[in-house]
Design a protein around this motif. Sequence first.
Motif, PDB file in Angstrom:
ATOM      1  N   ASP A  20       0.826  -1.224   0.000  1.00  0.00           N
ATOM      2  CA  ASP A  20       0.000   0.000   0.000  1.00  0.00           C
ATOM      3  C   ASP A  20       0.855   1.267   0.000  1.00  0.00           C
ATOM      4  O   ASP A  20       0.560   2.237   0.713  1.00  0.00           O
ATOM      5  CB  ASP A  20      -0.937   0.010   1.211  1.00  0.00           C
ATOM      6  N   VAL A  21       1.894   1.263  -0.798  1.00  0.00           N
ATOM      7  CA  VAL A  21       2.854   2.368  -0.792  1.00  0.00           C
ATOM      8  C   VAL A  21       2.388   3.518  -1.674  1.00  0.00           C
ATOM      9  O   VAL A  21       1.962   3.315  -2.822  1.00  0.00           O
ATOM     10  CB  VAL A  21       4.248   1.868  -1.238  1.00  0.00           C
ATOM     11  N   SER A  22       2.478   4.724  -1.121  1.00  0.00           N
ATOM     12  CA  SER A  22       2.162   5.943  -1.868  1.00  0.00           C
ATOM     13  C   SER A  22       3.280   6.951  -1.664  1.00  0.00           C
ATOM     14  O   SER A  22       3.958   6.952  -0.639  1.00  0.00           O
ATOM     15  CB  SER A  22       0.833   6.544  -1.391  1.00  0.00           C
ATOM     16  N   LYS A  23       3.459   7.802  -2.659  1.00  0.00           N
ATOM     17  CA  LYS A  23       4.423   8.883  -2.571  1.00  0.00           C
ATOM     18  C   LYS A  23       3.785  10.135  -3.163  1.00  0.00           C
ATOM     19  O   LYS A  23       3.430  10.166  -4.347  1.00  0.00           O
ATOM     20  CB  LYS A  23       5.715   8.546  -3.326  1.00  0.00           C
ATOM     21  N   ALA A  34       2.558  10.766  -7.069  1.00  0.00           N
ATOM     22  CA  ALA A  34       3.419  10.056  -8.020  1.00  0.00           C
ATOM     23  C   ALA A  34       3.221   8.554  -7.956  1.00  0.00           C
ATOM     24  O   ALA A  34       3.305   7.856  -8.977  1.00  0.00           O
ATOM     25  CB  ALA A  34       4.880  10.402  -7.750  1.00  0.00           C
ATOM     26  N   VAL A  35       2.979   8.024  -6.759  1.00  0.00           N
ATOM     27  CA  VAL A  35       2.699   6.599  -6.560  1.00  0.00           C
ATOM     28  C   VAL A  35       1.509   6.516  -5.615  1.00  0.00           C
ATOM     29  O   VAL A  35       1.464   7.224  -4.603  1.00  0.00           O
ATOM     30  CB  VAL A  35       3.916   5.857  -5.971  1.00  0.00           C
ATOM     31  N   ASP A  36       0.552   5.643  -5.950  1.00  0.00           N
ATOM     32  CA  ASP A  36      -0.696   5.628  -5.181  1.00  0.00           C
ATOM     33  C   ASP A  36      -1.137   4.196  -4.882  1.00  0.00           C
ATOM     34  O   ASP A  36      -1.665   3.493  -5.743  1.00  0.00           O
ATOM     35  CB  ASP A  36      -1.790   6.357  -5.973  1.00  0.00           C
ATOM     36  N   GLY A  37      -0.877   3.730  -3.656  1.00  0.00           N
ATOM     37  CA  GLY A  37      -1.393   2.441  -3.191  1.00  0.00           C
ATOM     38  C   GLY A  37      -0.847   1.237  -3.928  1.00  0.00           C
ATOM     39  O   GLY A  37      -1.601   0.308  -4.263  1.00  0.00           O
ATOM     40  N   VAL A  38       0.457   1.198  -4.155  1.00  0.00           N
ATOM     41  CA  VAL A  38       1.073   0.102  -4.906  1.00  0.00           C
ATOM     42  C   VAL A  38       1.409  -1.062  -3.974  1.00  0.00           C
ATOM     43  O   VAL A  38       1.948  -0.872  -2.881  1.00  0.00           O
ATOM     44  CB  VAL A  38       2.344   0.590  -5.631  1.00  0.00           C
ATOM     45  N   ASN A  39       1.088  -2.285  -4.430  1.00  0.00           N
ATOM     46  CA  ASN A  39       1.418  -3.507  -3.708  1.00  0.00           C
ATOM     47  C   ASN A  39       2.184  -4.443  -4.641  1.00  0.00           C
ATOM     48  O   ASN A  39       1.656  -4.850  -5.681  1.00  0.00           O
ATOM     49  CB  ASN A  39       0.149  -4.219  -3.225  1.00  0.00           C
ATOM     50  N   LEU A  40       3.425  -4.765  -4.281  1.00  0.00           N
ATOM     51  CA  LEU A  40       4.271  -5.642  -5.079  1.00  0.00           C
ATOM     52  C   LEU A  40       5.101  -6.519  -4.155  1.00  0.00           C
ATOM     53  O   LEU A  40       5.373  -6.144  -3.015  1.00  0.00           O
ATOM     54  CB  LEU A  40       5.217  -4.842  -5.984  1.00  0.00           C
ATOM     55  N   THR A  41       5.511  -7.679  -4.650  1.00  0.00           N
ATOM     56  CA  THR A  41       6.458  -8.519  -3.913  1.00  0.00           C
ATOM     57  C   THR A  41       7.531  -9.008  -4.870  1.00  0.00           C
ATOM     58  O   THR A  41       7.273  -9.212  -6.062  1.00  0.00           O
ATOM     59  CB  THR A  41       5.779  -9.742  -3.272  1.00  0.00           C
ATOM     60  N   PRO A  71       8.481   6.529   1.712  1.00  0.00           N
ATOM     61  CA  PRO A  71       7.101   6.647   1.227  1.00  0.00           C
ATOM     62  C   PRO A  71       6.268   7.575   2.099  1.00  0.00           C
ATOM     63  O   PRO A  71       6.507   7.693   3.304  1.00  0.00           O
ATOM     64  CB  PRO A  71       6.585   5.200   1.290  1.00  0.00           C
ATOM     65  N   THR A  72       5.303   8.227   1.485  1.00  0.00           N
ATOM     66  CA  THR A  72       4.361   9.054   2.224  1.00  0.00           C
ATOM     67  C   THR A  72       3.437   8.192   3.071  1.00  0.00           C
ATOM     68  O   THR A  72       3.045   8.558   4.179  1.00  0.00           O
ATOM     69  CB  THR A  72       3.530   9.905   1.253  1.00  0.00           C
ATOM     70  N   ALA A  73       3.078   7.028   2.529  1.00  0.00           N
ATOM     71  CA  ALA A  73       2.230   6.071   3.236  1.00  0.00           C
ATOM     72  C   ALA A  73       2.620   4.668   2.798  1.00  0.00           C
ATOM     73  O   ALA A  73       3.213   4.478   1.741  1.00  0.00           O
ATOM     74  CB  ALA A  73       0.755   6.337   2.944  1.00  0.00           C
ATOM     75  N   GLY A  74       2.255   3.677   3.631  1.00  0.00           N
ATOM     76  CA  GLY A  74       2.573   2.299   3.311  1.00  0.00           C
ATOM     77  C   GLY A  74       3.926   1.879   3.854  1.00  0.00           C
ATOM     78  O   GLY A  74       4.640   2.666   4.479  1.00  0.00           O
ATOM     79  N   THR A  75       4.285   0.623   3.600  1.00  0.00           N
ATOM     80  CA  THR A  75       5.535   0.073   4.131  1.00  0.00           C
ATOM     81  C   THR A  75       6.338  -0.639   3.052  1.00  0.00           C
ATOM     82  O   THR A  75       5.772  -1.249   2.139  1.00  0.00           O
ATOM     83  CB  THR A  75       5.267  -0.920   5.281  1.00  0.00           C
ATOM     84  N   ILE A  76       7.653  -0.545   3.189  1.00  0.00           N
ATOM     85  CA  ILE A  76       8.597  -1.316   2.388  1.00  0.00           C
ATOM     86  C   ILE A  76       9.269  -2.296   3.343  1.00  0.00           C
ATOM     87  O   ILE A  76       9.943  -1.882   4.287  1.00  0.00           O
ATOM     88  CB  ILE A  76       9.676  -0.427   1.740  1.00  0.00           C
TER      89      ILE A  76
END
Length: 356
Positions: A20-23, A34-41, A71-76
């Motif tokens: 759930d990464v956003s920037k 620039a990035v909105d709610g991305v989920n990848l593995t 990131p503004t939101a979410g986790t890496i």
Amino acid sequence: MFEHTEHDAKSSHALMEISDVSKIFTTKHATLPAVDGVNLTVNAGEVLCLVGESGCGKTTTARMAAGLSKPTAGTISYDGQDIWSLDKAGFGNFRTAVQYVHQDPYASLNPIRTVEATLTAPLRKHGLAKNGKEAWEQATQLLRRVNLTPPENYLSKFPHQLSGGQRQRVAVARALSLDPKLIIADESTSMLDVSIRVAMLNMLGSLRDDLGVGFLFITHDLAIAKYFGWQGRTAVMYLGKVVEYGPTPEVINNPQHPYTRALLDAVPEPDPDAAARKLEGGGLKSAEIPSLANLPSGCSFHPRCPIAEDGLCDVKEPALAPVARRSVSCHVVQREDGHPGDRIRPPEPAGATSTS
């Protein structure tokens, strides 16, 4: 220093998770998602290709994955741990394990350092070489690994004395010097000639197979994703969101999202008959990409989409949902799911009556 255990090379655990990464970038006049709610593995030893047009958020995602941008939101998460909750030593270990290969081989190397100095500096700094002789031996091994042989011909050279392909190989060798588990390659072949590009991809593929290194491979070209990531997965980004995500053969051979189809239609086709069958402009209604400062309502792709439906696509934002052995963010495609072998229908001629 290059050997990984058999378990490392074959493990399928999630090496990196982007959740759930956003920037969001803020200027005086606008807020830019620039990035909105991305989920990848990315799994150990796996290739994940991230593709899309320039400005879609690929590089921003890559920089966050590498710990270069927060990131503004979410986790890496790397190896199950949120990288931004690590202490200084833990974050340093993460930055060692995850290495970045930049797009521009002409700017990524220090112009006043020889190849030997470029490769031995990280070895000495991190205590992987006890003395100059050992550092030199490891540098020669690194150059052999990236097919710059004989190494003695390159160690004393400066970047301006190397070709673009040779510089990029030195950049890859530098990334390998710390025995990484994951390499983030950001358009690392886009500035190379085609013949050199293929050789570069083959070399990266051998590193993946021989060392079990995972790759987050950023590219705008689905043909490159097909060649390098055929046994991995591909995520297609548009305006900061992932719109299609699944095994590369499924995404390439049977694309479901109209944007993915447009990207594939943009790949040059050497067969004149096959090229003639492609829709001009990928069948899109518009070539203009909306501004991040003024995104369309509903699905951000609907102003360009050949299958967009008024009252649906321009009102409601689609979720990324399972469709035909991958995930797709498209209302129309999701509704028509149940025919995984079918390709998306082309737009109907003006005046035709829709049966959907």
